[in-house]
Design a protein around this motif. Structure first.
Motif, short mmCIF file in Angstrom:
data_model
loop_
_atom_site.label_atom_id
_atom_site.label_comp_id
_atom_site.label_asym_id
_atom_site.label_seq_id
_atom_site.Cartn_x
_atom_site.Cartn_y
_atom_site.Cartn_z
N MET A 129 -0.30 32.07 4.67
CA MET A 129 0.51 33.07 3.96
C MET A 129 0.20 33.07 2.47
O MET A 129 0.10 34.13 1.85
CB MET A 129 1.99 32.77 4.18
CG MET A 129 2.48 33.04 5.60
SD MET A 129 4.02 32.16 5.98
CE MET A 129 5.05 32.64 4.60
N ARG A 130 0.05 31.87 1.90
CA ARG A 130 -0.27 31.79 0.47
C ARG A 130 -1.61 32.44 0.15
O ARG A 130 -1.84 32.90 -0.97
CB ARG A 130 -0.29 30.32 0.02
CG ARG A 130 1.09 29.70 -0.10
CD ARG A 130 0.99 28.25 -0.50
NE ARG A 130 2.30 27.64 -0.66
CZ ARG A 130 2.61 26.40 -0.33
NH1 ARG A 130 1.68 25.61 0.18
NH2 ARG A 130 3.82 25.93 -0.51
N SER A 131 -2.50 32.46 1.13
CA SER A 131 -3.84 33.01 0.89
C SER A 131 -3.82 34.52 0.67
O SER A 131 -4.81 35.10 0.26
CB SER A 131 -4.76 32.66 2.06
OG SER A 131 -4.45 33.43 3.21
N TYR A 132 -2.68 35.15 0.94
CA TYR A 132 -2.51 36.58 0.68
C TYR A 132 -1.88 36.83 -0.70
O TYR A 132 -1.67 37.97 -1.07
CB TYR A 132 -1.61 37.22 1.74
CG TYR A 132 -2.23 37.38 3.10
CD1 TYR A 132 -2.88 38.55 3.46
CD2 TYR A 132 -2.15 36.36 4.05
CE1 TYR A 132 -3.43 38.71 4.72
CE2 TYR A 132 -2.70 36.51 5.31
CZ TYR A 132 -3.34 37.69 5.65
OH TYR A 132 -3.90 37.84 6.91
N ARG A 187 0.05 24.70 7.89
CA ARG A 187 -1.15 25.54 7.89
C ARG A 187 -0.79 27.02 7.89
O ARG A 187 -1.49 27.84 7.29
CB ARG A 187 -2.03 25.19 9.10
CG ARG A 187 -2.75 23.84 8.95
CD ARG A 187 -3.83 23.65 9.99
NE ARG A 187 -3.29 23.26 11.27
CZ ARG A 187 -2.99 22.01 11.62
NH1 ARG A 187 -3.17 21.03 10.74
NH2 ARG A 187 -2.51 21.73 12.81
N LEU A 188 0.32 27.35 8.53
CA LEU A 188 0.82 28.73 8.50
C LEU A 188 1.23 29.10 7.08
O LEU A 188 0.92 30.21 6.60
CB LEU A 188 2.00 28.88 9.46
CG LEU A 188 2.74 30.22 9.45
CD1 LEU A 188 1.79 31.37 9.75
CD2 LEU A 188 3.89 30.19 10.47
N VAL A 189 1.90 28.18 6.38
CA VAL A 189 2.30 28.43 4.99
C VAL A 189 1.06 28.65 4.12
O VAL A 189 1.03 29.57 3.29
CB VAL A 189 3.13 27.25 4.44
CG1 VAL A 189 3.33 27.37 2.94
CG2 VAL A 189 4.48 27.18 5.14
N GLN A 211 -1.98 31.03 -3.42
CA GLN A 211 -3.15 30.17 -3.25
C GLN A 211 -4.14 30.36 -4.40
O GLN A 211 -4.91 29.46 -4.72
CB GLN A 211 -3.85 30.50 -1.93
CG GLN A 211 -5.01 29.58 -1.58
CD GLN A 211 -4.56 28.13 -1.46
OE1 GLN A 211 -3.65 27.80 -0.72
NE2 GLN A 211 -5.20 27.25 -2.22
N PHE A 212 -4.09 31.53 -5.03
CA PHE A 212 -5.08 31.86 -6.07
C PHE A 212 -4.38 32.11 -7.41
O PHE A 212 -3.28 32.66 -7.45
CB PHE A 212 -5.86 33.12 -5.67
CG PHE A 212 -6.57 32.98 -4.35
CD1 PHE A 212 -7.84 32.44 -4.28
CD2 PHE A 212 -5.94 33.36 -3.17
CE1 PHE A 212 -8.48 32.29 -3.07
CE2 PHE A 212 -6.58 33.23 -1.95
CZ PHE A 212 -7.85 32.68 -1.89
N LYS A 272 -4.74 24.80 -6.64
CA LYS A 272 -4.90 26.22 -6.40
C LYS A 272 -6.36 26.64 -6.66
O LYS A 272 -7.11 25.92 -7.34
CB LYS A 272 -3.97 27.04 -7.31
CG LYS A 272 -2.49 26.68 -7.14
CD LYS A 272 -2.01 26.87 -5.72
CE LYS A 272 -0.56 26.51 -5.53
NZ LYS A 272 -0.10 26.64 -4.14
N VAL A 273 -6.74 27.77 -6.11
CA VAL A 273 -8.07 28.31 -6.38
C VAL A 273 -7.99 29.05 -7.70
O VAL A 273 -7.39 30.13 -7.80
CB VAL A 273 -8.52 29.25 -5.24
CG1 VAL A 273 -9.89 29.84 -5.56
CG2 VAL A 273 -8.56 28.49 -3.92
N ILE A 274 -8.59 28.47 -8.73
CA ILE A 274 -8.46 28.99 -10.10
C ILE A 274 -9.66 29.86 -10.43
O ILE A 274 -10.81 29.47 -10.24
CB ILE A 274 -8.35 27.83 -11.10
CG1 ILE A 274 -7.10 27.00 -10.79
CG2 ILE A 274 -8.31 28.34 -12.54
CD1 ILE A 274 -7.03 25.68 -11.53
#
Length: 453
Positions: free
Chosen positions: A263-266, A258-260, A360-361, A393-395
């Motif tokens: 981080m990916r969300s940035y 969840r921490l990873v 993430q995006f 991923k959020v496309i």
């Protein structure tokens, strides 16, 4: 502290590139390596001493060394650590996904190096003061082994005498460790906080700064005893360690995952390219690249494979923004990974997967290249879309930019129920040529998704 607080705070430190990792014996135990007590079990047996949770293991090693010699002690340690163990574990995979650049450990084994090597990550091992002279800042990962390494068993720190002489024999390494404890935020994992070397450094720093030094973090299995509660309180108050307590150590890999994800969300991956655009399209590409790059970099990191021409727009405006805002660590904010000219198809695919996996995006712009066929304006951009889709991923497709991005947009529009975060914005993304409005929508989609993490 709560799990949410731990994830939010630790992710922010890692994203700002001001964090280090400290791994204790628990990380190696997860792949079958023995605990330190197990490592010295044969020594204790020969001494007719029973090891308990309160046994001073440095003393056991010292007693054995006194009676049988240091060489015999080293042989036992090497014989145990050189056995074949599993390379991977759920815990270690989760730890490796955090991508720390500086890893400190008291472990003698090569578990960390082996796992990095399997991921094709170059590491540099520092096990004595003299190794600091050859420290390579550009190395992917630096591993600092405070107690030495099994490859150099003559110099491992294992007996009481080794501990007593540590300050004299490792002055530079200790100074370097203290410097990093001051400048960085550490995440301690698999560590019992019974090692006097680490605790004395933390205590020294806390005393020197009159308890105004930075905090570090750890995850520890909860125990309902008065002694454990006092231990946690001591870590937090005296050593400035924020503690996340869990019911079982088996929870730790999921928390790290969840921490990873946090981080990916940035991190935002931008895919796209173009060969030659007409005046209107080129003006739109120029305006959108600037608006998007400037505003994303206010809060996020941009990743890109430097698609033809569009990559120049993104990197150029990115460098302008970072220069204007006086950011010196450009690589931390703008991660551009161009494709080498002679990469094989498999290498190209692996390169794309690696880039997209860290984010993430995924935003898709234009998509016109020399690598095309009757169905696609850009085979590469379409492949990146397939990777992003496969990895959930959020496309975000900017259909109004045309070319392959329009094709991706249409594919998503025809399956819009699978992309609920796009439903109320999809028409704008397909029609608008207003760079500011499109960027507003992209930032809103990102913020709305992240609010649920």
């Amino acid at each position: 502290m709560t799990e949410k607080e731990f994830i939010n705070e630790m992710a922010e430190h890692i994203i700002r590139d001001e964090s280090s990792l400290f791994l204790g014996a628990g990380s190696s135990c997860s792949v079958g390596f023995p605990s330190w007590g197990k490592l010295l079990e044969e020594c204790a047996h020969k001494l007719n001493i029973k090891i308990t949770k309160d046994t001073d293991l440095f003393s056991i090693a010292q007693y054995f060394s006194n009676r049988y010699g240091k060489t015999e002690l080293q042989k036992i340690v090497k014989s145990v650590l050189n056995k074949k163990f599993e390379f991977e574990s759920e815990l270690l995979n989760s730890i490796m996904d955090l991508n720390f650049k500086n890893i400190w450990t008291t472990n003698y084994d090569s578990v960390i190096e082996d796992n990095l090597s399997r991921r094709r990550i170059i590491s540099n091992k520092i096990i004595r003061d003299s190794d600091l002279v050859s420290l390579v800042p550009q190395t992917d990962v630096n591993i600092y082994k405070l107690n030495g390494d099994v490859s150099d068993s003559d110099n491992i720190v294992i007996t009481k005498a080794d501990i007593e002489n540590y300050n004299d024999n490792h002055q530079l390494l200790l100074t370097f460790f203290k410097k990093e404890l001051i400048s960085n935020t550490f995440l301690f994992l698999g560590y019992s906080f019974s090692d006097t070397i680490v605790l004395s450094c933390l205590s020294f720093i806390s005393t020197y700064f009159n308890d105004k030094n930075n905090f570090h973090y750890t995850i520890i299995e909860k125990k309902n005893t008065c002694q454990h509660k006092s231990f946690i309180e001591d870590l937090e108050k005296r050593f400035h360690i924020k503690v996340l307590q869990v019911k079982s150590n088996n929870e730790i890999p999921n928390i790290l995952d969840r921490l990873v994800n946090k981080m990916r969300s940035y991190r935002i991956f931008i895919s796209g390219s173009f060969i030659n655009l007409n005046d209107d399209d080129d003006k739109f590409a120029n305006e959108l690249s600037k608006e998007l790059t400037y505003r994303l970099l206010e809060k996020y990191q941009i990743y890109s494979g430097m698609g033809y021409k569009l990559g120049n727009y993104i990197s150029g405006y990115g460098l302008n923004y970072l220069s204007e805002e006086h950011f010196t660590n450009i690589e931390h904010h703008l991660i551009m990974r161009p494709f080498a000219e002679h990469m094989s198809e498999q290498q190209i695919h692996n390169h794309r997967e690696n880039l997209i996996d860290q984010c993430q995006f995924a935003i898709f712009l234009f998509g016109d290249s020399k690598h095309r066929n009757e169905n696609h304006n850009s085979i590469g951009v379409w492949n990146e879309y397939q990777i992003a889709k496969k990895n959930r991923k959020v496309i975000i497709p900017i259909g109004s930019s045309g070319f392959e991005s329009r094709k991706i947009y249409n594919d998503i529009l025809n399956n819009i129920t699978q992309y609920p975060y796009l439903e109320k914005y999809i028409n704008i993304l397909g029609e608008s040529r207003d760079a500011s409005r499109i960027t507003d929508i992209i930032l809103r989609i990102i913020a709305e998704y992240n609010s649920h993490l």
